[in-house]
Design a protein around this motif. Structure first.
Motif, PDB file in Angstrom:
ATOM      1  N   PRO A  30      11.736  91.489  35.039  1.00 18.02           N
ATOM      2  CA  PRO A  30      12.698  90.641  35.746  1.00 18.02           C
ATOM      3  C   PRO A  30      13.529  89.871  34.711  1.00 18.02           C
ATOM      4  O   PRO A  30      12.966  89.229  33.818  1.00 18.02           O
ATOM      5  N   ILE A  31      14.845  89.991  34.801  1.00 15.56           N
ATOM      6  CA  ILE A  31      15.707  89.330  33.818  1.00 15.56           C
ATOM      7  C   ILE A  31      16.901  88.659  34.494  1.00 15.56           C
ATOM      8  O   ILE A  31      17.283  89.011  35.607  1.00 15.56           O
ATOM      9  N   LYS A  34      28.661  98.611  34.755  1.00 16.26           N
ATOM     10  CA  LYS A  34      27.535  99.001  33.911  1.00 16.26           C
ATOM     11  C   LYS A  34      26.284  98.218  34.317  1.00 16.26           C
ATOM     12  O   LYS A  34      25.192  98.782  34.418  1.00 16.26           O
ATOM     13  N   LEU A  35      26.442  96.924  34.554  1.00 19.03           N
ATOM     14  CA  LEU A  35      25.298  96.109  34.984  1.00 19.03           C
ATOM     15  C   LEU A  35      24.733  96.622  36.306  1.00 19.03           C
ATOM     16  O   LEU A  35      23.515  96.713  36.474  1.00 19.03           O
ATOM     17  N   ARG A  36      25.618  96.972  37.228  1.00 21.01           N
ATOM     18  CA  ARG A  36      25.148  97.502  38.512  1.00 21.01           C
ATOM     19  C   ARG A  36      24.419  98.830  38.319  1.00 21.01           C
ATOM     20  O   ARG A  36      23.455  99.123  39.024  1.00 21.01           O
ATOM     21  N   SER A  37      24.879  99.635  37.369  1.00 23.49           N
ATOM     22  CA  SER A  37      24.220 100.920  37.133  1.00 23.49           C
ATOM     23  C   SER A  37      22.796 100.729  36.610  1.00 23.49           C
ATOM     24  O   SER A  37      21.956 101.605  36.755  1.00 23.49           O
ATOM     25  N   PHE A  38      22.519  99.586  36.014  1.00 27.68           N
ATOM     26  CA  PHE A  38      21.172  99.259  35.565  1.00 27.68           C
ATOM     27  C   PHE A  38      20.335  98.664  36.696  1.00 27.68           C
ATOM     28  O   PHE A  38      19.176  98.350  36.511  1.00 27.68           O
ATOM     29  N   GLY A  39      20.946  98.448  37.859  1.00 30.41           N
ATOM     30  CA  GLY A  39      20.229  97.871  38.990  1.00 30.41           C
ATOM     31  C   GLY A  39      20.356  96.358  39.073  1.00 30.41           C
ATOM     32  O   GLY A  39      19.671  95.722  39.874  1.00 30.41           O
ATOM     33  N   MET A  40      21.235  95.783  38.269  1.00 29.72           N
ATOM     34  CA  MET A  40      21.435  94.336  38.289  1.00 29.72           C
ATOM     35  C   MET A  40      22.364  93.974  39.452  1.00 29.72           C
ATOM     36  O   MET A  40      23.180  94.782  39.871  1.00 29.72           O
ATOM     37  N   ARG A  41      22.220  92.747  39.946  1.00 31.33           N
ATOM     38  CA  ARG A  41      23.114  92.272  41.003  1.00 31.33           C
ATOM     39  C   ARG A  41      23.563  90.851  40.688  1.00 31.33           C
ATOM     40  O   ARG A  41      22.868  90.100  40.018  1.00 31.33           O
ATOM     41  N   GLU A  99      21.095  89.204  37.974  1.00 31.51           N
ATOM     42  CA  GLU A  99      19.643  89.216  38.048  1.00 31.51           C
ATOM     43  C   GLU A  99      19.171  90.597  38.473  1.00 31.51           C
ATOM     44  O   GLU A  99      19.900  91.354  39.104  1.00 31.51           O
ATOM     45  N   GLY A 100      17.940  90.904  38.084  1.00 33.75           N
ATOM     46  CA  GLY A 100      17.367  92.178  38.496  1.00 33.75           C
ATOM     47  C   GLY A 100      16.164  92.530  37.647  1.00 33.75           C
ATOM     48  O   GLY A 100      15.761  91.776  36.749  1.00 33.75           O
ATOM     49  N   ILE A 101      15.612  93.698  37.937  1.00 31.40           N
ATOM     50  CA  ILE A 101      14.500  94.223  37.160  1.00 31.40           C
ATOM     51  C   ILE A 101      15.040  95.413  36.396  1.00 31.40           C
ATOM     52  O   ILE A 101      15.443  96.420  36.989  1.00 31.40           O
ATOM     53  N   ALA A 102      15.079  95.279  35.077  1.00 27.07           N
ATOM     54  CA  ALA A 102      15.668  96.320  34.241  1.00 27.07           C
ATOM     55  C   ALA A 102      15.094  96.218  32.832  1.00 27.07           C
ATOM     56  O   ALA A 102      14.350  95.287  32.518  1.00 27.07           O
ATOM     57  N   ASP A 103      15.463  97.175  32.010  1.00 26.85           N
ATOM     58  CA  ASP A 103      15.045  97.190  30.617  1.00 26.85           C
ATOM     59  C   ASP A 103      16.037  96.357  29.802  1.00 26.85           C
ATOM     60  O   ASP A 103      17.170  96.782  29.576  1.00 26.85           O
ATOM     61  N   GLU A 140      29.300  89.290  24.379  1.00 26.51           N
ATOM     62  CA  GLU A 140      28.486  88.086  24.203  1.00 26.51           C
ATOM     63  C   GLU A 140      27.823  87.739  25.527  1.00 26.51           C
ATOM     64  O   GLU A 140      28.484  87.591  26.563  1.00 26.51           O
ATOM     65  N   MET A 141      26.489  87.640  25.498  1.00 21.47           N
ATOM     66  CA  MET A 141      25.737  87.335  26.711  1.00 21.47           C
ATOM     67  C   MET A 141      24.363  86.814  26.321  1.00 21.47           C
ATOM     68  O   MET A 141      23.903  87.019  25.204  1.00 21.47           O
ATOM     69  N   SER A 142      23.719  86.125  27.255  1.00 18.67           N
ATOM     70  CA  SER A 142      22.333  85.715  27.030  1.00 18.67           C
ATOM     71  C   SER A 142      21.461  86.420  28.057  1.00 18.67           C
ATOM     72  O   SER A 142      21.776  86.443  29.243  1.00 18.67           O
ATOM     73  N   VAL A 143      20.399  87.027  27.568  1.00 17.33           N
ATOM     74  CA  VAL A 143      19.453  87.735  28.441  1.00 17.33           C
ATOM     75  C   VAL A 143      18.145  86.959  28.411  1.00 17.33           C
ATOM     76  O   VAL A 143      17.572  86.736  27.357  1.00 17.33           O
ATOM     77  N   GLN A 144      17.711  86.549  29.589  1.00 15.16           N
ATOM     78  CA  GLN A 144      16.495  85.752  29.702  1.00 15.16           C
ATOM     79  C   GLN A 144      15.478  86.528  30.539  1.00 15.16           C
ATOM     80  O   GLN A 144      15.757  86.915  31.660  1.00 15.16           O
ATOM     81  N   GLU A 145      14.291  86.743  29.962  1.00 17.01           N
ATOM     82  CA  GLU A 145      13.219  87.370  30.725  1.00 17.01           C
ATOM     83  C   GLU A 145      12.541  86.305  31.579  1.00 17.01           C
ATOM     84  O   GLU A 145      12.343  85.191  31.140  1.00 17.01           O
ATOM     85  N   ILE A 146      12.209  86.688  32.802  1.00 17.45           N
ATOM     86  CA  ILE A 146      11.534  85.759  33.707  1.00 17.45           C
ATOM     87  C   ILE A 146      10.062  86.112  33.715  1.00 17.45           C
ATOM     88  O   ILE A 146       9.684  87.240  33.981  1.00 17.45           O
ATOM     89  N   HIS A 147       9.239  85.131  33.391  1.00 17.02           N
ATOM     90  CA  HIS A 147       7.793  85.363  33.389  1.00 17.02           C
ATOM     91  C   HIS A 147       7.188  84.670  34.592  1.00 17.02           C
ATOM     92  O   HIS A 147       7.374  83.474  34.789  1.00 17.02           O
ATOM     93  N   PRO A 148       6.465  85.453  35.412  1.00 15.93           N
ATOM     94  CA  PRO A 148       5.872  84.846  36.619  1.00 15.93           C
ATOM     95  C   PRO A 148       4.789  83.839  36.307  1.00 15.93           C
ATOM     96  O   PRO A 148       4.220  83.743  35.322  1.00 15.93           O
TER      97      PRO A 148
END
Length: 153
Positions: A97-98, A113-120, A129-133, A145-153
């Motif tokens: 989850p990111i 491209k983000l949508r193709s990864f399953g992001m919404r 947000e979404g579940i992707a690599d 330029e972007m920030s990618v944050q992993e969500i830890h349950p």
């Protein structure tokens, strides 16, 4: 006369139940059809054809229908379609989850491209947000330029 009225009443109740069942079946069929049409629209988007005019798209689809008679062509299309579905998928164990944020709004090609990864897009939080690599996304969009944050349950 009473028995006849009772039978008539029972038959009317059965008929009403059948009508209710028929309505439920029609609703379920309509929902299933709507879901299929939404999936087809998603495929048009995923294939990068959403910029075509309606007439261009219909013409292309008619050509596809004409070519779909060959078993060899269908096998080729299946393998190409499977490859396209899996193209932007990282390995399942790398998917997490990111959240992705951009300092400025990304252009249409990045959003696709983000949508193709399953992001919404989350319009409330103004982030993707979404579940992707995350590694695959960073590799694909390394020029942005972007920030990618992993969500830890």
């Amino acid at each position: 006369m009473d028995k006849l009225e009772q039978k008539k009443k029972l038959l009317q109740q059965k008929m009403n139940r059948l009508k209710e069942k028929e309505v439920k079946v029609k609703i379920a069929e309509r929902k299933q059809r709507t879901r299929r049409l939404i999936e087809l629209g998603g495929l048009i988007e995923k294939a990068g054809l959403s910029e075509l005019s309606v007439t261009q798209l219909l013409g292309a689809l008619i050509q596809i229908k004409d070519q779909s008679g060959s078993e060899e062509t269908l096998k080729k299309w299946s393998s190409e379609g499977e490859a396209a579905f899996n193209k932007n998928k990282g390995s399942v164990e790398n998917e997490k989850p990111i959240l992705i944020k951009f300092p400025i709004e990304p252009d249409l090609s990045v959003r696709k491209k983000l949508r193709s990864f399953g992001m919404r897009w989350n319009s409330v939080r103004k982030e993707w947000e979404g579940i992707a690599d995350p590694i695959a996304i960073k590799a694909e969009l390394n020029h942005i330029e972007m920030s990618v944050q992993e969500i830890h349950p």
